[in-house]
Design a protein around this motif. Structure first.
Motif, short mmCIF file in Angstrom:
data_model
loop_
_atom_site.label_atom_id
_atom_site.label_comp_id
_atom_site.label_asym_id
_atom_site.label_seq_id
_atom_site.Cartn_x
_atom_site.Cartn_y
_atom_site.Cartn_z
N SER A 90 3.00 -9.94 6.30
CA SER A 90 3.31 -8.57 6.70
C SER A 90 4.41 -8.00 5.82
CB SER A 90 3.73 -8.52 8.18
OG SER A 90 2.69 -8.98 9.01
N PHE A 91 4.20 -6.75 5.35
CA PHE A 91 5.14 -6.13 4.43
C PHE A 91 5.31 -4.64 4.76
CE2 PHE A 91 2.93 -9.56 2.31
CZ PHE A 91 3.92 -10.25 1.63
N ASN A 92 6.47 -4.11 4.42
CA ASN A 92 6.71 -2.67 4.41
C ASN A 92 6.93 -2.24 2.97
OD1 ASN A 92 6.49 -2.31 7.15
ND2 ASN A 92 8.68 -2.35 7.54
N LEU A 93 6.15 -1.26 2.50
CA LEU A 93 6.29 -0.77 1.14
C LEU A 93 6.93 0.61 1.18
CD1 LEU A 93 2.73 -1.76 -0.19
CD2 LEU A 93 4.74 -3.20 0.17
N LEU A 94 8.13 0.72 0.62
CA LEU A 94 8.92 1.95 0.69
C LEU A 94 9.17 2.47 -0.71
CD1 LEU A 94 11.57 0.66 3.26
CD2 LEU A 94 9.46 1.91 3.77
N GLY A 95 8.80 3.72 -0.95
CA GLY A 95 9.00 4.29 -2.28
C GLY A 95 8.49 5.71 -2.42
N HIS A 96 7.45 6.06 -1.66
CA HIS A 96 6.93 7.43 -1.70
C HIS A 96 7.74 8.34 -0.79
CE1 HIS A 96 3.47 6.74 -4.23
NE2 HIS A 96 3.05 5.74 -3.48
N LYS A 97 7.83 9.61 -1.16
CA LYS A 97 8.61 10.57 -0.39
C LYS A 97 7.74 11.48 0.48
CE LYS A 97 11.83 10.87 -4.26
NZ LYS A 97 12.41 11.77 -5.28
N SER A 98 6.41 11.40 0.31
CA SER A 98 5.52 12.30 1.05
C SER A 98 4.22 11.57 1.38
CB SER A 98 5.25 13.56 0.21
OG SER A 98 4.52 14.50 0.94
N ILE A 123 2.29 4.35 -7.54
CA ILE A 123 3.09 3.12 -7.51
C ILE A 123 2.16 1.92 -7.46
CG2 ILE A 123 4.84 1.78 -6.28
CD1 ILE A 123 6.00 4.33 -5.21
N LEU A 124 2.45 0.94 -8.32
CA LEU A 124 1.74 -0.34 -8.29
C LEU A 124 2.66 -1.36 -7.62
CD1 LEU A 124 -0.75 -2.03 -9.18
CD2 LEU A 124 0.52 -2.57 -11.27
N TRP A 125 2.21 -1.90 -6.49
CA TRP A 125 3.01 -2.83 -5.70
C TRP A 125 2.57 -4.26 -5.99
CZ3 TRP A 125 6.61 -0.13 -2.87
CH2 TRP A 125 6.34 1.22 -2.61
N ASN A 126 3.54 -5.13 -6.23
CA ASN A 126 3.28 -6.55 -6.47
C ASN A 126 3.85 -7.34 -5.29
OD1 ASN A 126 3.12 -9.20 -7.33
ND2 ASN A 126 3.71 -8.74 -9.44
N LEU A 127 2.97 -7.86 -4.45
CA LEU A 127 3.41 -8.57 -3.25
C LEU A 127 3.87 -9.99 -3.55
CD1 LEU A 127 0.70 -7.46 -0.64
CD2 LEU A 127 2.85 -6.35 -1.23
N ASN A 392 4.35 9.74 6.28
CA ASN A 392 5.80 9.77 6.03
C ASN A 392 6.18 9.03 4.74
OD1 ASN A 392 5.33 7.15 6.80
ND2 ASN A 392 6.90 7.06 8.38
N GLY A 393 5.17 8.62 3.96
CA GLY A 393 5.42 7.94 2.68
C GLY A 393 5.42 6.43 2.76
N GLU A 394 5.32 5.87 3.96
CA GLU A 394 5.34 4.41 4.11
C GLU A 394 3.94 3.81 3.95
OE1 GLU A 394 7.14 2.99 7.64
OE2 GLU A 394 8.96 4.19 7.43
#
Length: 400
Positions: A90-98, A123-127, A392-394
């Motif tokens: 389980s992860f939370n990815l935070l970086g977008h504003k909208s 955004i490219l996320w690397n888990l 909300n960007g999450e």
């Protein structure tokens, strides 16, 4: 009479002084400077909320501005991109504003997720190593994204009327296609690395990514509206959904096209008065699905005559679209189908029976829950995970 008013005023002053625990002082004492320790220990301590509210009830206080140092810290936190690992899966990815419009997993790896937003960034996320790479390639909101066939680059369409092919390693734009109208949807060819379909108003464009021009147009004599989504149902046929709602042209809301000849194979797929904003092909059978503005997902055959299954639909009380483009997905073995909702929940259905088997609300208890705009299944380290993109960007990776 004057003495009477003077006495009344004096009494009121003593009452107020007693209320605020202030001591009376002579004119000479009032002229004396109060030492710094006495100021710090006085009742008007701005760090105490009760004093702050009390002061505001009697006097308007000018707004306090952030110092340059504090404003820099606030701006730094706002631009921060990070991955919070909650559990192993389980992860939370935070970086977008909208609003996060679209998310896509890589097929070759279970650790990379691509997302696009209204901000407008990709955004490219690397888990695996909990890192993220941000791409600033558009000037207006990004409507859709797609990995290329080799997954060394990705495609993106934006309301700045451009479609970009961007190299992931260098973060440089390899090629760009510019159009006169808004570009609203995108689909990479399943077999050819250099071809992609782009949806816009009343037509679909075939773009050869080696050039800056389109090589073919898919268009009908009738108005088919703004193209909401495009999917390939096999190597030679694809399906589009438009926003047509008029009585005489509702049959053009979903069209099946021949890729080579640009001919319409069928326009008698969907006759209900709803727009299908999102399409998805079943991974193992000759079926595809469409998310409708009627708050349900419809099932269609991907073989001639491409009819809708009128006896099955995926719907529930919390499955609400309200005119928004809400995404959905089918898991890898084709047994589950999941949808987002404007209520912020995730609805998971049994694909064979259409029964709602699980409903998950937004984890944080907020007064106004964000909308869940897109859903993507992924099998990672033997576990079936669900990525959910919110307004909300999450982005949350959930072990359901």
């Amino acid at each position: 009479m004057l003495n009477y008013f003077f006495n009344i005023t004096k009494i009121i002053i003593f009452i107020l002084m007693d209320f605020f625990n202030l001591e009376s002082s002579s004119d000479e004492e009032s002229k004396e400077q109060i030492s710094q320790p006495e100021i710090e220990n006085s009742k008007w301590d701005w760090d105490k909320p009760e004093n702050f509210e009390l002061y505001y009830s009697f006097k308007c206080h000018p707004k306090r501005k952030l110092s340059q140092e504090n404003s820099f810290v606030a701006k730094k936190k706002q631009n921060e991109t990070k991955i919070e690992k909650i559990t192993e899966h389980s992860f939370n990815l935070l970086g977008h504003k909208s609003n996060v419009n679209k998310i896509n997993w890589t097929k070759n790896s279970s650790d990379f997720l691509l997302s696009c937003s209204y901000d407008p960034t990709v955004i490219l996320w690397n888990l695996e190593n909990l890192s993220a790479k941000k791409f600033n390639i558009h000037t207006k909101l990004i409507k859709s994204i797609s990995f290329s066939l080799q997954e060394s680059s990705f495609l993106s369409v934006s309301f700045d009327k451009t479609c970009c092919l961007t190299d992931i390693e260098t973060a440089q734009i390899v090629n760009k296609f510019c159009h006169d109208d808004l570009l609203t949807s995108l689909c990479a060819h399943p077999k050819d690395e250099n071809l992609a379909l782009i949806g816009c108003k009343n037509e679909v464009l075939l773009w050869d990514t080696r050039t800056s021009k389109t090589s073919k147009k898919y268009k009908t004599k009738s108005y088919i509206g703004i193209i909401q989504d495009i999917i390939f149902i096999n190597d030679s046929q694809f399906v589009t959904s438009g926003d047509v709602l008029s009585r005489d042209s509702s049959e053009y809301s979903i069209l099946v096209w021949d890729f080579d000849s640009a001919a319409v194979m069928s326009n008698q797929v969907f006759h209900e008065k709803y727009v299908c904003t999102s399409l998805k092909k079943h991974p193992n059978s000759n079926l595809f699905y469409g998310q409708t503005h009627g708050n349900y997902i419809a099932e269609f055959s991907s073989r001639t005559p491409f009819k809708m299954n009128k006896h099955k639909r995926f719907e529930s009380t919390d499955h609400v679209t309200e005119g928004f483009s809400i995404g959905f997905d089918v898991n890898s073995n084709g047994s589950l189908i999941s949808s987002g909702s404007t209520k912020g929940c995730v609805c998971i259905y049994n694909l064979y029976s259409g029964e709602l088997i699980k409903k998950m609300h937004y984890p944080n208890k907020e007064l106004i829950r964000p909308m869940s705009l897109d859903i993507k299944f992924k099998k990672r380290h033997g576990k079936e995970l669900l990525a959910v993109a919110y307004s909300n960007g999450e982005i949350k990776i959930i072990d359901y």
